[in-house]
Scaffold this motif. Structure first.
Motif, short mmCIF file in Angstrom:
data_model
loop_
_atom_site.label_atom_id
_atom_site.label_comp_id
_atom_site.label_asym_id
_atom_site.label_seq_id
_atom_site.Cartn_x
_atom_site.Cartn_y
_atom_site.Cartn_z
N ALA A 115 0.83 -1.21 0.00
CA ALA A 115 0.00 0.00 0.00
C ALA A 115 0.86 1.26 0.00
CB ALA A 115 -0.93 -0.01 1.21
N TRP A 116 1.84 1.32 0.91
CA TRP A 116 2.70 2.50 0.96
C TRP A 116 3.61 2.56 -0.25
CZ3 TRP A 116 2.83 1.93 6.84
CH2 TRP A 116 2.15 2.99 7.44
N GLY A 117 4.07 1.39 -0.72
CA GLY A 117 4.87 1.37 -1.94
C GLY A 117 4.08 1.89 -3.13
N LEU A 118 2.80 1.53 -3.19
CA LEU A 118 1.94 1.99 -4.28
C LEU A 118 1.74 3.50 -4.22
CD1 LEU A 118 0.28 0.94 -6.67
CD2 LEU A 118 -1.68 0.74 -5.13
N ILE A 119 1.65 4.05 -3.01
CA ILE A 119 1.52 5.50 -2.86
C ILE A 119 2.74 6.20 -3.46
CG2 ILE A 119 1.49 7.40 -1.20
CD1 ILE A 119 -0.18 5.62 0.63
N GLY A 120 3.94 5.70 -3.12
CA GLY A 120 5.16 6.29 -3.67
C GLY A 120 5.26 6.11 -5.17
N LEU A 121 4.84 4.94 -5.65
CA LEU A 121 4.89 4.64 -7.08
C LEU A 121 3.98 5.58 -7.87
CD1 LEU A 121 5.98 2.48 -9.18
CD2 LEU A 121 3.79 1.35 -8.87
N VAL A 122 2.74 5.70 -7.43
CA VAL A 122 1.78 6.55 -8.14
C VAL A 122 2.17 8.02 -8.03
CG1 VAL A 122 -0.64 7.29 -8.21
CG2 VAL A 122 -0.09 4.89 -7.85
N SER A 123 2.70 8.43 -6.88
CA SER A 123 3.15 9.81 -6.72
C SER A 123 4.24 10.15 -7.72
CB SER A 123 3.65 10.04 -5.29
OG SER A 123 2.63 9.80 -4.34
N GLY A 124 5.14 9.20 -7.94
CA GLY A 124 6.19 9.42 -8.92
C GLY A 124 5.67 9.47 -10.34
N LEU A 125 4.71 8.62 -10.66
CA LEU A 125 4.15 8.58 -12.01
C LEU A 125 3.35 9.85 -12.33
CD1 LEU A 125 2.91 4.87 -12.17
CD2 LEU A 125 4.95 5.85 -13.25
N LEU A 126 2.77 10.47 -11.28
CA LEU A 126 1.94 11.66 -11.48
C LEU A 126 2.67 12.96 -11.14
CD1 LEU A 126 -1.45 10.42 -9.94
CD2 LEU A 126 -0.75 10.42 -12.34
N ARG A 127 3.96 12.90 -10.90
CA ARG A 127 4.65 14.09 -10.37
C ARG A 127 4.67 15.27 -11.33
NH1 ARG A 127 11.12 12.76 -10.43
NH2 ARG A 127 11.22 11.60 -12.39
N ASN A 128 4.52 15.03 -12.62
CA ASN A 128 4.54 16.14 -13.58
C ASN A 128 3.16 16.69 -13.87
OD1 ASN A 128 7.37 16.05 -13.96
ND2 ASN A 128 7.15 14.33 -15.37
N ARG A 129 2.14 16.14 -13.23
CA ARG A 129 0.78 16.67 -13.40
C ARG A 129 0.65 18.02 -12.69
NH1 ARG A 129 -1.70 13.88 -17.51
NH2 ARG A 129 -1.28 11.65 -17.29
N SER A 130 -0.19 18.87 -13.22
CA SER A 130 -0.30 20.23 -12.69
C SER A 130 -0.77 20.24 -11.24
CB SER A 130 -1.28 21.04 -13.56
OG SER A 130 -2.55 20.43 -13.61
N PHE A 131 -1.68 19.34 -10.87
CA PHE A 131 -2.19 19.38 -9.50
C PHE A 131 -1.13 18.98 -8.48
CE2 PHE A 131 -2.96 15.01 -10.80
CZ PHE A 131 -2.65 14.26 -9.68
N MET A 132 -0.11 18.22 -8.92
CA MET A 132 0.96 17.84 -8.00
C MET A 132 1.96 18.99 -7.79
SD MET A 132 0.44 14.80 -6.82
CE MET A 132 1.91 13.87 -6.39
N GLN A 133 1.87 20.01 -8.61
CA GLN A 133 2.74 21.17 -8.44
C GLN A 133 2.11 22.24 -7.55
OE1 GLN A 133 5.71 20.68 -9.79
NE2 GLN A 133 4.89 18.78 -10.66
N ASN A 134 0.88 21.99 -7.11
CA ASN A 134 0.13 22.93 -6.28
C ASN A 134 -0.13 22.30 -4.92
OD1 ASN A 134 -2.74 23.82 -5.25
ND2 ASN A 134 -1.98 25.51 -6.53
N LYS A 135 0.09 23.05 -3.85
CA LYS A 135 -0.03 22.45 -2.52
C LYS A 135 -1.45 22.02 -2.20
CE LYS A 135 -0.46 26.71 0.24
NZ LYS A 135 0.16 27.47 1.36
N TRP A 136 -2.45 22.73 -2.76
CA TRP A 136 -3.83 22.34 -2.51
C TRP A 136 -4.18 21.09 -3.32
CZ3 TRP A 136 -5.96 24.15 1.63
CH2 TRP A 136 -5.59 25.40 2.12
N GLY A 137 -3.60 20.97 -4.50
CA GLY A 137 -3.78 19.75 -5.27
C GLY A 137 -3.16 18.56 -4.57
N ARG A 138 -1.99 18.78 -3.97
CA ARG A 138 -1.34 17.70 -3.21
C ARG A 138 -2.16 17.35 -1.97
NH1 ARG A 138 3.40 20.72 -4.69
NH2 ARG A 138 3.43 21.75 -2.66
N ALA A 139 -2.80 18.35 -1.39
CA ALA A 139 -3.62 18.10 -0.20
C ALA A 139 -4.81 17.19 -0.55
CB ALA A 139 -4.12 19.41 0.39
N VAL A 140 -5.47 17.47 -1.67
CA VAL A 140 -6.58 16.61 -2.12
C VAL A 140 -6.06 15.21 -2.42
CG1 VAL A 140 -8.30 16.27 -3.93
CG2 VAL A 140 -7.89 18.56 -3.02
N TYR A 141 -4.90 15.15 -3.04
CA TYR A 141 -4.25 13.86 -3.33
C TYR A 141 -4.00 13.09 -2.03
CZ TYR A 141 -0.70 10.66 -5.24
OH TYR A 141 0.04 9.55 -5.60
N GLY A 142 -3.57 13.80 -0.99
CA GLY A 142 -3.34 13.16 0.31
C GLY A 142 -4.62 12.63 0.93
#
Length: 217
Positions: A115-142
């Protein structure tokens, strides 16, 4: 060979589907570990991953008394965001394994690693998405991963309840997921708090290490 044996036994004894779940889980983890092992890496990169995984592991311990609240998921998300999918997966998997040496190992450990490995994996795959560059987008992701993590661990719990051939009823499934709702909510709230308060600084610090020493490019 052990994974293949688990799959064969689970196919032969269909009522023991917990064996199948372990077989599939082990196959996925071993594949990604083997892929990581075959990469050429510098010592500094391995040390960095080990240090971040240690931070993620130790972070669980002071918050053990608060249901579901810990900074581990936050650290894993940021690691995947800065260093990529493979580094995020390794930190997530190692953090679960290492922290459980203090909090208690058990058959749930591979599920936490996945589960935690999948979180890191998906975070890396989506890191160039616009919402991951915004702290509120990351908050929703969290928030999303706070509940997804609970969903994955609930699957383990249901498999363990029905692993001896017991029949799971819909009432039991609803009750089980309902009982975890408080833990998942605290997990999501903790993710939001850590991402909003410490996210930008943590990303800035790790990005500086990456640029200055050319790590995990």
């Amino acid at each position: 060979m052990a994974v293949i044996l688990l799959l064969i036994v689970s196919a032969w004894r269909a009522e023991h589907y917990i064996l199948l779940s372990f077989g599939v889980m082990a196959a996925g983890i071993l594949f990604l570990l083997a892929r990581f092992e075959n990469r050429k890496m510098e010592v500094g990169e391995l040390v960095l991953i080990a240090v971040i995984a240690a931070i993620a592991s130790v972070g669980r311990i002071p918050f053990a008394s608060i249901p579901g609240a810990q900074p581990t998921t936050f650290v894993i998300i940021v690691t995947g965001l800065v260093f990529g999918a493979e580094a995020g997966f390794m930190v997530g998997g190692v953090a679960a394994l290492a922290s459980n040496m203090v909090l208690g190992q058990g058959p749930w450990t591979p599920w936490q690693m996945a589960a935690w490995g999948l979180i890191g994996l998906v975070s890396g795959l989506l890191r160039n998405r616009s919402f991951m560059q915004n702290k509120w987008g990351r908050a929703v992701y969290g928030i999303i991963w706070g509940f997804l993590f609970g969903f994955i661990m609930n699957l383990w719990g249901l498999f363990s309840l029905g692993g001896g051939g017991n029949t799971l009823t819909m009432d039991a499934v609803v009750a089980y997921f309902g009982a975890s709702l408080l833990f998942d909510t605290f997990h999501s709230i903790a993710n939001v708090v850590f991402l909003l308060v410490f996210g930008d600084q943590f990303i800035k610090t790790l990005s500086r290490f990456k640029r200055k020493y050319g790590l995990l490019e």
